[in-house]
Write a protein that holds these residues in place. Sequence first.
Motif, PDB file in Angstrom:
ATOM      1  N   ILE A  39       0.705  -1.156   0.069  1.00  0.00           N
ATOM      2  CA  ILE A  39       0.028   0.248   0.209  1.00  0.00           C
ATOM      3  C   ILE A  39       0.814   1.335  -0.165  1.00  0.00           C
ATOM      4  O   ILE A  39       1.915   1.066   0.512  1.00  0.00           O
ATOM      5  CB  ILE A  39      -0.875   0.093   1.227  1.00  0.00           C
ATOM      6  CG1 ILE A  39      -1.636  -1.112   1.230  1.00  0.00           C
ATOM      7  CG2 ILE A  39      -1.559   1.275   1.521  1.00  0.00           C
ATOM      8  CD1 ILE A  39      -1.329  -2.350   2.397  1.00  0.00           C
ATOM      9  N   GLN A  41       1.074   5.829   0.213  1.00  0.00           N
ATOM     10  CA  GLN A  41       0.452   6.928   0.614  1.00  0.00           C
ATOM     11  C   GLN A  41       1.349   8.320   0.359  1.00  0.00           C
ATOM     12  O   GLN A  41       2.309   8.432   0.980  1.00  0.00           O
ATOM     13  CB  GLN A  41       0.296   6.966   2.372  1.00  0.00           C
ATOM     14  CG  GLN A  41      -0.609   8.169   2.568  1.00  0.00           C
ATOM     15  CD  GLN A  41      -1.082   7.741   4.173  1.00  0.00           C
ATOM     16  OE1 GLN A  41      -0.153   7.341   4.889  1.00  0.00           O
ATOM     17  NE2 GLN A  41      -2.118   8.309   4.548  1.00  0.00           N
ATOM     18  N   LYS A  45      -1.789  12.818   1.680  1.00  0.00           N
ATOM     19  CA  LYS A  45      -3.206  12.129   1.052  1.00  0.00           C
ATOM     20  C   LYS A  45      -3.236  11.072   1.530  1.00  0.00           C
ATOM     21  O   LYS A  45      -3.022  10.482   2.643  1.00  0.00           O
ATOM     22  CB  LYS A  45      -2.638  12.046  -0.642  1.00  0.00           C
ATOM     23  CG  LYS A  45      -2.292  13.487  -1.188  1.00  0.00           C
ATOM     24  CD  LYS A  45      -2.000  13.323  -2.753  1.00  0.00           C
ATOM     25  CE  LYS A  45      -1.872  14.612  -3.386  1.00  0.00           C
ATOM     26  NZ  LYS A  45      -1.639  14.420  -4.761  1.00  0.00           N
ATOM     27  N   GLY A  46      -4.238  10.065   0.845  1.00  0.00           N
ATOM     28  CA  GLY A  46      -5.066   8.937   1.336  1.00  0.00           C
ATOM     29  C   GLY A  46      -4.100   7.719   0.818  1.00  0.00           C
ATOM     30  O   GLY A  46      -2.949   7.851   0.294  1.00  0.00           O
ATOM     31  N   LEU A  47      -4.670   6.504   1.385  1.00  0.00           N
ATOM     32  CA  LEU A  47      -4.116   5.128   1.138  1.00  0.00           C
ATOM     33  C   LEU A  47      -4.442   4.802  -0.110  1.00  0.00           C
ATOM     34  O   LEU A  47      -5.499   4.775  -0.499  1.00  0.00           O
ATOM     35  CB  LEU A  47      -4.458   4.218   2.193  1.00  0.00           C
ATOM     36  CG  LEU A  47      -4.133   4.809   3.589  1.00  0.00           C
ATOM     37  CD1 LEU A  47      -5.032   3.723   4.710  1.00  0.00           C
ATOM     38  CD2 LEU A  47      -2.563   4.720   3.916  1.00  0.00           C
ATOM     39  N   TRP A  49      -4.018   0.973  -2.260  1.00  0.00           N
ATOM     40  CA  TRP A  49      -3.741  -0.457  -2.555  1.00  0.00           C
ATOM     41  C   TRP A  49      -3.071  -0.553  -3.721  1.00  0.00           C
ATOM     42  O   TRP A  49      -3.436  -0.086  -4.875  1.00  0.00           O
ATOM     43  CB  TRP A  49      -4.905  -1.062  -2.190  1.00  0.00           C
ATOM     44  CG  TRP A  49      -4.625  -2.833  -2.345  1.00  0.00           C
ATOM     45  CD1 TRP A  49      -4.206  -3.300  -1.236  1.00  0.00           C
ATOM     46  CD2 TRP A  49      -5.054  -3.497  -3.370  1.00  0.00           C
ATOM     47  NE1 TRP A  49      -3.957  -4.815  -1.596  1.00  0.00           N
ATOM     48  CE2 TRP A  49      -4.576  -4.944  -2.798  1.00  0.00           C
ATOM     49  CE3 TRP A  49      -5.483  -3.637  -4.679  1.00  0.00           C
ATOM     50  CZ2 TRP A  49      -4.558  -5.964  -3.600  1.00  0.00           C
ATOM     51  CZ3 TRP A  49      -5.598  -4.566  -5.393  1.00  0.00           C
ATOM     52  CH2 TRP A  49      -5.352  -5.646  -4.990  1.00  0.00           C
ATOM     53  N   TYR A  96       3.987   0.974   2.368  1.00  0.00           N
ATOM     54  CA  TYR A  96       3.866   0.262   3.376  1.00  0.00           C
ATOM     55  C   TYR A  96       3.768  -1.341   2.942  1.00  0.00           C
ATOM     56  O   TYR A  96       2.884  -1.468   1.834  1.00  0.00           O
ATOM     57  CB  TYR A  96       2.600   0.344   4.298  1.00  0.00           C
ATOM     58  CG  TYR A  96       2.590   1.674   4.956  1.00  0.00           C
ATOM     59  CD1 TYR A  96       1.670   2.724   4.209  1.00  0.00           C
ATOM     60  CD2 TYR A  96       2.908   1.894   5.994  1.00  0.00           C
ATOM     61  CE1 TYR A  96       1.659   4.016   4.821  1.00  0.00           C
ATOM     62  CE2 TYR A  96       2.881   3.117   6.795  1.00  0.00           C
ATOM     63  CZ  TYR A  96       2.413   3.997   6.228  1.00  0.00           C
ATOM     64  OH  TYR A  96       2.232   5.256   6.883  1.00  0.00           O
ATOM     65  N   TYR A 105      -9.188  -7.976   4.981  1.00  0.00           N
ATOM     66  CA  TYR A 105      -8.736  -6.808   5.761  1.00  0.00           C
ATOM     67  C   TYR A 105      -7.195  -7.056   6.338  1.00  0.00           C
ATOM     68  O   TYR A 105      -6.718  -8.222   6.034  1.00  0.00           O
ATOM     69  CB  TYR A 105      -9.416  -6.780   7.348  1.00  0.00           C
ATOM     70  CG  TYR A 105      -9.325  -8.107   8.140  1.00  0.00           C
ATOM     71  CD1 TYR A 105     -10.410  -9.039   8.125  1.00  0.00           C
ATOM     72  CD2 TYR A 105      -8.418  -7.996   9.132  1.00  0.00           C
ATOM     73  CE1 TYR A 105     -10.433 -10.072   9.069  1.00  0.00           C
ATOM     74  CE2 TYR A 105      -8.358  -9.202  10.001  1.00  0.00           C
ATOM     75  CZ  TYR A 105      -9.325 -10.240  10.058  1.00  0.00           C
ATOM     76  OH  TYR A 105      -9.392 -11.323  10.630  1.00  0.00           O
ATOM     77  N   ILE A 106      -6.711  -5.951   6.510  1.00  0.00           N
ATOM     78  CA  ILE A 106      -5.297  -6.050   6.889  1.00  0.00           C
ATOM     79  C   ILE A 106      -5.109  -5.799   8.065  1.00  0.00           C
ATOM     80  O   ILE A 106      -5.364  -4.832   8.753  1.00  0.00           O
ATOM     81  CB  ILE A 106      -4.520  -4.611   5.998  1.00  0.00           C
ATOM     82  CG1 ILE A 106      -4.824  -4.748   4.695  1.00  0.00           C
ATOM     83  CG2 ILE A 106      -3.197  -4.396   6.448  1.00  0.00           C
ATOM     84  CD1 ILE A 106      -4.428  -3.551   3.803  1.00  0.00           C
ATOM     85  N   TRP A 109       0.772  -4.050   9.558  1.00  0.00           N
ATOM     86  CA  TRP A 109       1.279  -3.136   8.797  1.00  0.00           C
ATOM     87  C   TRP A 109       2.686  -3.014   9.125  1.00  0.00           C
ATOM     88  O   TRP A 109       3.214  -3.049  10.271  1.00  0.00           O
ATOM     89  CB  TRP A 109       0.730  -1.766   8.885  1.00  0.00           C
ATOM     90  CG  TRP A 109      -0.639  -1.804   8.535  1.00  0.00           C
ATOM     91  CD1 TRP A 109      -1.871  -2.469   9.318  1.00  0.00           C
ATOM     92  CD2 TRP A 109      -1.228  -1.015   7.357  1.00  0.00           C
ATOM     93  NE1 TRP A 109      -2.847  -2.131   8.400  1.00  0.00           N
ATOM     94  CE2 TRP A 109      -2.653  -1.229   7.376  1.00  0.00           C
ATOM     95  CE3 TRP A 109      -0.803  -0.449   6.270  1.00  0.00           C
ATOM     96  CZ2 TRP A 109      -3.402  -0.752   6.518  1.00  0.00           C
ATOM     97  CZ3 TRP A 109      -1.507   0.048   5.339  1.00  0.00           C
ATOM     98  CH2 TRP A 109      -2.952  -0.066   5.321  1.00  0.00           C
ATOM     99  N   GLY A 110       3.767  -2.971   8.258  1.00  0.00           N
ATOM    100  CA  GLY A 110       5.063  -2.293   8.554  1.00  0.00           C
ATOM    101  C   GLY A 110       5.145  -0.835   8.789  1.00  0.00           C
ATOM    102  O   GLY A 110       4.027  -0.233   8.618  1.00  0.00           O
ATOM    103  N   GLN A 111       6.196  -0.474   9.290  1.00  0.00           N
ATOM    104  CA  GLN A 111       6.421   0.768   9.681  1.00  0.00           C
ATOM    105  C   GLN A 111       6.052   2.136   8.585  1.00  0.00           C
ATOM    106  O   GLN A 111       5.794   3.080   8.831  1.00  0.00           O
ATOM    107  CB  GLN A 111       7.640   1.242  10.651  1.00  0.00           C
ATOM    108  CG  GLN A 111       8.797   0.986   9.597  1.00  0.00           C
ATOM    109  CD  GLN A 111      10.040   1.059  10.687  1.00  0.00           C
ATOM    110  OE1 GLN A 111       9.950   0.894  11.853  1.00  0.00           O
ATOM    111  NE2 GLN A 111      10.985   1.594   9.982  1.00  0.00           N
TER     112      GLN A 111
END
Lengths: 119, 110
Positions: A39, A41, A45-47, A49, A96, A105-106, A109-111
């Motif tokens: 993913i 970003q 702004k937004g996420l 995929w 990410y 669903y996720i 998450w990585g950092q």
Amino acid sequence: QVQLQESGPGLVKPSQTLSLTCTVSGGSISSGSYYWSWIRQPAGKGLEWIGRIYTSGSTNYNPSLKSRVTISVDTSKSQFSLKLSSVTAADTAVYYCARFSGYHYIDYWGQGTLVTVSS
Amino acid sequence: QSVLTQPPSTSGTPGQRVTISCSGSSSNIGSNTVNWYQQLPGTAPKLLIYSNNQRPSGIPDRFSGSKSGTSASLAISGLQSEDEADYYCAAWDDSLNGYVFGTGTKVTVL
């Protein structure tokens, strides 16, 4: 506790290929009905995929990026990777990696890692 | 561009209840479950609600989710200062054969 860590160059030149790797620890990348996903970003702004891969190698990609994206997996190293070709400044973002459950669903998450496209 | 629409922002005072809407279509919310993610400033998103209304372990019951038709909602009751964050809905889209995120909503605690 599953942990994911992104790695790769933080600066990529326009028209080149962005390459990132995600290392999974704390659990087997091959166990369970999980997909492994990317993913991104852009700043402020937004996420968005990018895509996902199952350990069998089966993939799904965002249609808007499909022509430029390749996601692969190396179960022996507990890693999966992202390649995005012909990058432009619009591909500058925090990227990410994440674990994507079979129920869509996720859960981990990585950092995140910032990749800047600039000459 | 996102196919799930959320209000850009909402706000409330401590203790209040706020709701965030997420509007989609028959190919995403209408056909699949909805998930919500919370993103605190400078951090990775975190799963807040999955399968429309389920909370992962450790998520307070102040957070609740619901779905009706092609829309979904996230409610935060007893708003706290630490709830100030960006919130995203998401769902699988059968037409795109991909995962779609909402436009995101910034929650401000006044």
